[in-house]
Scaffold this motif. Sequence first.
Motif, PDB file in Angstrom:
ATOM      1  N   VAL A 167       0.840  -1.197   0.000  1.00 29.63           N
ATOM      2  CA  VAL A 167       0.000   0.000   0.000  1.00 29.63           C
ATOM      3  C   VAL A 167       0.881   1.254   0.000  1.00 29.63           C
ATOM      4  CG1 VAL A 167      -1.727   1.313   1.327  1.00 29.63           C
ATOM      5  CG2 VAL A 167      -1.934  -1.174   1.126  1.00 29.63           C
ATOM      6  N   LYS A 168       1.936   1.232   0.811  1.00 26.55           N
ATOM      7  CA  LYS A 168       2.859   2.376   0.843  1.00 26.55           C
ATOM      8  C   LYS A 168       3.525   2.572  -0.513  1.00 26.55           C
ATOM      9  CE  LYS A 168       3.786   2.106   5.769  1.00 26.55           C
ATOM     10  NZ  LYS A 168       4.727   1.746   6.824  1.00 26.55           N
ATOM     11  N   GLU A 169       3.862   1.482  -1.181  1.00 30.02           N
ATOM     12  CA  GLU A 169       4.458   1.581  -2.520  1.00 30.02           C
ATOM     13  C   GLU A 169       3.467   2.189  -3.513  1.00 30.02           C
ATOM     14  OE1 GLU A 169       6.759   1.731  -5.713  1.00 30.02           O
ATOM     15  OE2 GLU A 169       7.468   1.360  -3.679  1.00 30.02           O
ATOM     16  N   SER A 170       2.198   1.825  -3.397  1.00 27.10           N
ATOM     17  CA  SER A 170       1.163   2.409  -4.261  1.00 27.10           C
ATOM     18  C   SER A 170       1.059   3.913  -4.031  1.00 27.10           C
ATOM     19  CB  SER A 170      -0.192   1.748  -4.003  1.00 27.10           C
ATOM     20  OG  SER A 170      -0.146   0.373  -4.304  1.00 27.10           O
ATOM     21  N   PHE A 171       1.086   4.320  -2.774  1.00 30.71           N
ATOM     22  CA  PHE A 171       1.035   5.745  -2.462  1.00 30.71           C
ATOM     23  C   PHE A 171       2.305   6.454  -2.925  1.00 30.71           C
ATOM     24  CE2 PHE A 171      -2.673   4.784   0.019  1.00 30.71           C
ATOM     25  CZ  PHE A 171      -3.378   5.976   0.080  1.00 30.71           C
ATOM     26  N   ALA A 172       3.450   5.775  -2.881  1.00 28.18           N
ATOM     27  CA  ALA A 172       4.694   6.360  -3.393  1.00 28.18           C
ATOM     28  C   ALA A 172       4.571   6.632  -4.890  1.00 28.18           C
ATOM     29  CB  ALA A 172       5.876   5.432  -3.104  1.00 28.18           C
ATOM     30  N   GLN A 173       3.897   5.736  -5.610  1.00 28.80           N
ATOM     31  CA  GLN A 173       3.661   5.957  -7.038  1.00 28.80           C
ATOM     32  C   GLN A 173       2.761   7.175  -7.260  1.00 28.80           C
ATOM     33  OE1 GLN A 173       2.661   2.421  -9.445  1.00 28.80           O
ATOM     34  NE2 GLN A 173       3.192   1.221  -7.631  1.00 28.80           N
ATOM     35  N   LEU A 174       1.745   7.333  -6.401  1.00 30.09           N
ATOM     36  CA  LEU A 174       0.872   8.503  -6.500  1.00 30.09           C
ATOM     37  C   LEU A 174       1.673   9.779  -6.238  1.00 30.09           C
ATOM     38  CD1 LEU A 174      -1.909   9.891  -6.787  1.00 30.09           C
ATOM     39  CD2 LEU A 174      -2.233   9.488  -4.330  1.00 30.09           C
ATOM     40  N   ILE A 175       2.523   9.759  -5.226  1.00 27.17           N
ATOM     41  CA  ILE A 175       3.358  10.929  -4.918  1.00 27.17           C
ATOM     42  C   ILE A 175       4.235  11.273  -6.114  1.00 27.17           C
ATOM     43  CG2 ILE A 175       5.281  11.747  -3.485  1.00 27.17           C
ATOM     44  CD1 ILE A 175       3.907  10.159  -1.142  1.00 27.17           C
ATOM     45  N   HIS A 176       4.757  10.256  -6.773  1.00 35.66           N
ATOM     46  CA  HIS A 176       5.577  10.502  -7.975  1.00 35.66           C
ATOM     47  C   HIS A 176       4.753  11.217  -9.055  1.00 35.66           C
ATOM     48  CE1 HIS A 176       8.720   9.938 -10.938  1.00 35.66           C
ATOM     49  NE2 HIS A 176       7.829   9.390 -11.748  1.00 35.66           N
ATOM     50  N   LEU A 177       3.513  10.780  -9.258  1.00 31.79           N
ATOM     51  CA  LEU A 177       2.632  11.449 -10.230  1.00 31.79           C
ATOM     52  C   LEU A 177       2.334  12.887  -9.809  1.00 31.79           C
ATOM     53  CD1 LEU A 177       0.000   8.671 -11.112  1.00 31.79           C
ATOM     54  CD2 LEU A 177       1.954   9.418 -12.479  1.00 31.79           C
ATOM     55  N   LEU A 178       2.154  13.108  -8.511  1.00 28.50           N
ATOM     56  CA  LEU A 178       1.896  14.459  -8.010  1.00 28.50           C
ATOM     57  C   LEU A 178       3.115  15.357  -8.228  1.00 28.50           C
ATOM     58  CD1 LEU A 178       0.066  13.482  -4.705  1.00 28.50           C
ATOM     59  CD2 LEU A 178      -0.973  14.656  -6.648  1.00 28.50           C
ATOM     60  N   GLU A 179       4.301  14.810  -7.998  1.00 24.67           N
ATOM     61  CA  GLU A 179       5.533  15.572  -8.222  1.00 24.67           C
ATOM     62  C   GLU A 179       5.691  15.916  -9.696  1.00 24.67           C
ATOM     63  OE1 GLU A 179       8.234  13.691  -4.586  1.00 24.67           O
ATOM     64  OE2 GLU A 179       8.318  12.787  -6.580  1.00 24.67           O
ATOM     65  N   GLU A 180       5.391  14.950 -10.571  1.00 22.81           N
ATOM     66  CA  GLU A 180       5.474  15.202 -12.013  1.00 22.81           C
ATOM     67  C   GLU A 180       4.507  16.316 -12.424  1.00 22.81           C
ATOM     68  OE1 GLU A 180       4.706  11.512 -14.032  1.00 22.81           O
ATOM     69  OE2 GLU A 180       6.804  10.891 -13.914  1.00 22.81           O
ATOM     70  N   LYS A 181       3.294  16.282 -11.864  1.00 20.69           N
ATOM     71  CA  LYS A 181       2.306  17.314 -12.186  1.00 20.69           C
ATOM     72  C   LYS A 181       2.796  18.678 -11.700  1.00 20.69           C
ATOM     73  CE  LYS A 181      -2.627  18.088 -12.330  1.00 20.69           C
ATOM     74  NZ  LYS A 181      -2.655  18.411 -13.737  1.00 20.69           N
ATOM     75  N   ASP A 182       3.424  18.710 -10.518  1.00 22.97           N
ATOM     76  CA  ASP A 182       4.000  19.953 -10.005  1.00 22.97           C
ATOM     77  C   ASP A 182       5.064  20.495 -10.953  1.00 22.97           C
ATOM     78  OD1 ASP A 182       2.641  20.642  -7.751  1.00 22.97           O
ATOM     79  OD2 ASP A 182       4.168  19.987  -6.338  1.00 22.97           O
ATOM     80  N   GLN A 183       5.905  19.618 -11.440  1.00 24.40           N
ATOM     81  CA  GLN A 183       6.974  20.038 -12.348  1.00 24.40           C
ATOM     82  C   GLN A 183       6.399  20.560 -13.658  1.00 24.40           C
ATOM     83  OE1 GLN A 183       9.507  16.610 -12.510  1.00 24.40           O
ATOM     84  NE2 GLN A 183      10.459  17.046 -10.550  1.00 24.40           N
ATOM     85  N   GLU A 184       5.354  19.931 -14.140  1.00 23.92           N
ATOM     86  CA  GLU A 184       4.702  20.371 -15.385  1.00 23.92           C
ATOM     87  C   GLU A 184       4.132  21.784 -15.241  1.00 23.92           C
ATOM     88  OE1 GLU A 184       1.658  17.629 -16.515  1.00 23.92           O
ATOM     89  OE2 GLU A 184       3.070  15.968 -16.706  1.00 23.92           O
TER      90      GLU A 184
END
Length: 188
Positions: A167-184
């Motif tokens: 579950v933590k790994e799944s949330f880590a993937q979500l955080i990665h998507l959130l970081e990518e969106k921030d960078q965009e």
Amino acid sequence: CFRTLCCKGPPTPRPEYDVVCIGLTGSGKTSLLSRLCSEAADNIVPTTGFSIKAVPFQNAILNVKELGGADSIKKYWSRYYQGSQGVVFVLDSASSEEDMEAARTELHSALQHPQLCTLPFLILANHQDKPAARSVQEIKKFFELEPLARGKSWILEGSMVENMDAVKESFAQLIHLLEEKDQETGRI
């Protein structure tokens, strides 16, 4: 030497993201979030209305607004979407055909909602440890995620309270998507 050992200053703040967590009653939203926050798993009561939890991770903090999944509450979900930067949708992968249909309807509605349609989605197929649980591939096909979510940032993962590392790994993937969106958007 003393200054470098004792006077480092405060640690660099972790970014914070506001996330909305939705799903039908009994999908396991409250249990998963409570375990992520290292709270006691006994006496967990389904959320009526909403609750907010700050869920700490190594590289970010997720401020998760969990919305109750009862029919009387679902009609108000959209009032709590504003300001969200991501979505966690939890479904019971071992539920009845009728509940799976209802979950599919709610997920489709969320994926198409004007305030959510551009946000990253983490879809958790919970209760994978139950005998009647549908596989992630079965859920992907049943929910018609490929055509519906084309062009969107989304993750579909199996989950269960007994395997919080996954579950933590799944949330880590979500955080990665959130970081990518921030960078965009240049928000960092």
